[in-house]
Motif scaffolding. Structure first.
Motif, short mmCIF file in Angstrom:
data_model
loop_
_atom_site.label_atom_id
_atom_site.label_comp_id
_atom_site.label_asym_id
_atom_site.label_seq_id
_atom_site.Cartn_x
_atom_site.Cartn_y
_atom_site.Cartn_z
N SER A 157 -29.10 -33.36 27.60
CA SER A 157 -28.59 -32.58 26.48
C SER A 157 -27.57 -33.38 25.67
O SER A 157 -27.56 -33.33 24.43
N ALA A 158 -26.72 -34.14 26.36
CA ALA A 158 -25.71 -34.94 25.67
C ALA A 158 -26.36 -36.01 24.80
O ALA A 158 -25.83 -36.36 23.73
N LYS A 159 -27.49 -36.53 25.24
CA LYS A 159 -28.15 -37.60 24.49
C LYS A 159 -29.00 -37.06 23.34
O LYS A 159 -29.18 -37.74 22.33
N THR A 160 -29.53 -35.83 23.49
CA THR A 160 -30.45 -35.29 22.48
C THR A 160 -29.79 -34.26 21.57
O THR A 160 -30.28 -33.99 20.47
N TRP B 51 -35.01 -29.17 29.02
CA TRP B 51 -35.45 -30.17 30.00
C TRP B 51 -35.48 -29.58 31.41
O TRP B 51 -36.40 -29.84 32.17
N PHE B 52 -34.49 -28.76 31.71
CA PHE B 52 -34.33 -28.26 33.07
C PHE B 52 -35.48 -27.34 33.49
O PHE B 52 -35.92 -27.37 34.63
N PHE C 103 -32.28 -42.19 29.14
CA PHE C 103 -32.07 -41.25 28.04
C PHE C 103 -31.37 -41.94 26.87
O PHE C 103 -31.67 -41.67 25.70
N SER C 104 -30.41 -42.82 27.18
CA SER C 104 -29.69 -43.52 26.13
C SER C 104 -30.58 -44.47 25.36
O SER C 104 -30.46 -44.63 24.15
N ALA C 105 -31.51 -45.11 26.09
CA ALA C 105 -32.34 -46.15 25.48
C ALA C 105 -33.55 -45.60 24.73
O ALA C 105 -33.97 -46.17 23.72
N PHE C 106 -34.11 -44.47 25.21
CA PHE C 106 -35.40 -44.05 24.68
C PHE C 106 -35.39 -42.70 23.98
O PHE C 106 -36.41 -42.27 23.44
N LEU C 107 -34.25 -41.97 23.98
CA LEU C 107 -34.18 -40.71 23.28
C LEU C 107 -33.31 -40.84 22.04
O LEU C 107 -32.29 -41.52 22.06
#
Length: 454
Positions: free
Chosen positions: A205-208, A215-216, A449-453
């Motif tokens: 959630s923090a990344k998106t 997601w959950f 998540f940081s790299a691909f979202l």
């Protein structure tokens, strides 16, 4: 040992219902049914009341009667007992059905939730620490040191195998490798629900910037499916070990050919009740220290969670390696562990089952998801078994602990898997998988998540 049969179970002269005769068990069953189902009076809110007092003794006994009913029967169903997990798994599934489809009153379900996993009772926090302290203290010191250097790499190999299996099958269904990694491998191999899927959903959630529930919801469903496969695989690996004795250590994880290794101390020292009591007190004190360390770690804001059970394992390892615990106390700890692992497992499985939603499993039961989840579990098991012996681990025990105990629902999943595999003595390694392995997956999830979202 003679094989269990139904004839002895229903013979009133035998005492096969957990040491209770059939007439006494039926009487207990009637009493529990009255306490659970018969309405009586009004509660504090003015709703229909009951005879149920949700304290430790009442819930322990009620769940024990439920566990004995389905556990003793499950241990005697031929195919079920041989391949699915016997009474342990039947107790789990029947409790899940009763809980999901409201076959027991709501007040009973609330009491089970408190008994199993909430304060002030939280039986799981008594069961798992007792198994950890009992098993870690009686591992040979040299063997324990070897496991530290080799077990973490074994977990990593399991994650690689899980990823390869999931990606391979996912490609067949048109899913990208990143989709498989982020939405299947991470939740399945992430250390369970509370310490895995929940914090990972917050990271997502923090990344998106989107609600964590997006997601959950899928993650918990796919994890539930994998958890079932992990439990079944645990039972199957038990049969593999019986068919191929060279693949198993019969409960021992580490291959130790040295003559210096000293096995469980209770073989040489017969514990008294005072030794067992002292071991139980020691377990509580160690758990207090572990909780303090866990709270301090969280307050540091390092970025990933180290559960208090991780600190409990590390503390107990230190005591063993430093040889600070007398042999009599070690023997008492082993006796304590045996009591919980052998004589309360059905009670805990009943509690776990009542708090498991069957609908979660049904919700994600699309053929593609089922096959991908199965491939992830089998990928972890397969690669671990291929390399285990070269790393000085028995393949069956390695696959159960470093593989299946990564691919289940955390502490409760560890209990179910080890129960099905009849390897409860491996709880300490299972917890290393669920907790330390889970922390490793949180770090991996954060990076992915940081790299691909976006």
């Amino acid at each position: 040992m003679a094989k269990k049969n139904f004839k002895e179970l229903f013979d009133p002269k035998e005492s096969k219902w957990g040491g209770i005769s059939l007439p006494m068990f039926l009487a207990a069953l009637v009493v529990v049914a009255i306490v659970v189902y018969v309405p009586f009076g009004l509660d504090k809110e003015g709703n229909p009341g009951s005879f149920l007092r949700p304290n430790f003794l009442i819930m322990f006994s009620a769940l024990a009667v439920f566990g004995l009913l389905f556990g003793e029967i499950g241990d005697r169903i031929p195919i079920w007992n041989d391949f699915i997990g016997g009474g342990t798994i039947l107790v789990f599934f029947m409790a899940a059905v009763f809980g999901t489809y409201h076959l027991v009153p709501e007040n009973f379900m609330k009491a089970v939730n408190i008994f199993y996993g909430k304060q002030p009772v939280n039986f799981l926090e008594m069961f798992i620490p007792a198994l950890i302290v009992g098993s870690v203290l009686t591992v040979d010191r040299k063997t324990l040191i070897k496991s530290i250097s080799g077990y973490i790499p074994l977990i990593i190999i399991g994650v690689i195998g899980a990823s390869a299996g999931g990606i391979l099958v996912g490609l067949i269904f048109g899913k990208s490798p990143m989709d498989i990694m982020m939405n299947y491998v991470l939740p399945i191999m992430g250390g369970g629900t509370g310490a895995g899927a929940v914090p990972m959903s917050e990271i997502w959630s923090a990344k998106t910037g989107r609600p964590a529930g997006e997601w959950f919801g899928f993650a918990i469903s796919i994890l539930s499916i994998a958890n079932v496969f992990a439990i079944i695989c645990g039972a199957l690996l038990k049969k593999v070990g019986e068919a191929k004795p060279s693949l198993t250590g019969n409960g021992e994880l580490i291959i130790d050919n040295s003559k210096e290794a000293i096995r469980d101390k209770e073989v040489d020292v017969k514990p008294e009740l005072t030794d067992t009591t002292a071991a139980f007190i020691l377990t509580g004190v160690l758990f207090m220290v572990a909780h303090i360390l866990g709270e301090v770690w969280e307050s540091l804001g390092i970025g990933f969670d180290l559960h208090r059970l991780v600190f409990l394992i590390l503390l107990t390892m230190f005591l063993n390696i430093a040889n600070l615990v007398p042999d009599r106390l070690k023997a008492g700890a082993k006796r304590m562990q045996t009591f919980f692992s052998k004589h309360t497992i059905w009670i805990l499985m009943a509690a776990v089952g009542f708090t498991t939603d069957v609908k979660e499993i049904i919700a994600a039961a699309a053929p593609s998801n089922i096959l991908i989840a199965l491939a992830i579990v089998l990928g972890a098991v397969g690669l671990i078994m291929l390399v285990a012996r070269k790393m000085k681990f028995y393949p069956v025990e390695a696959a159960i602990t470093a593989g299946l105990c990564m691919a289940n629902r955390g502490g409760a999943g560890d209990v179910a898997v080890l129960g099905a595999a009849d390897r409860m003595d491996l709880m300490s390694f299972a917890q290393i998988s669920s907790r330390i392995g889970g922390a490793m997956m949180l770090v991996l999830g954060s990076l992915m998540f940081s790299a691909f979202l976006k």
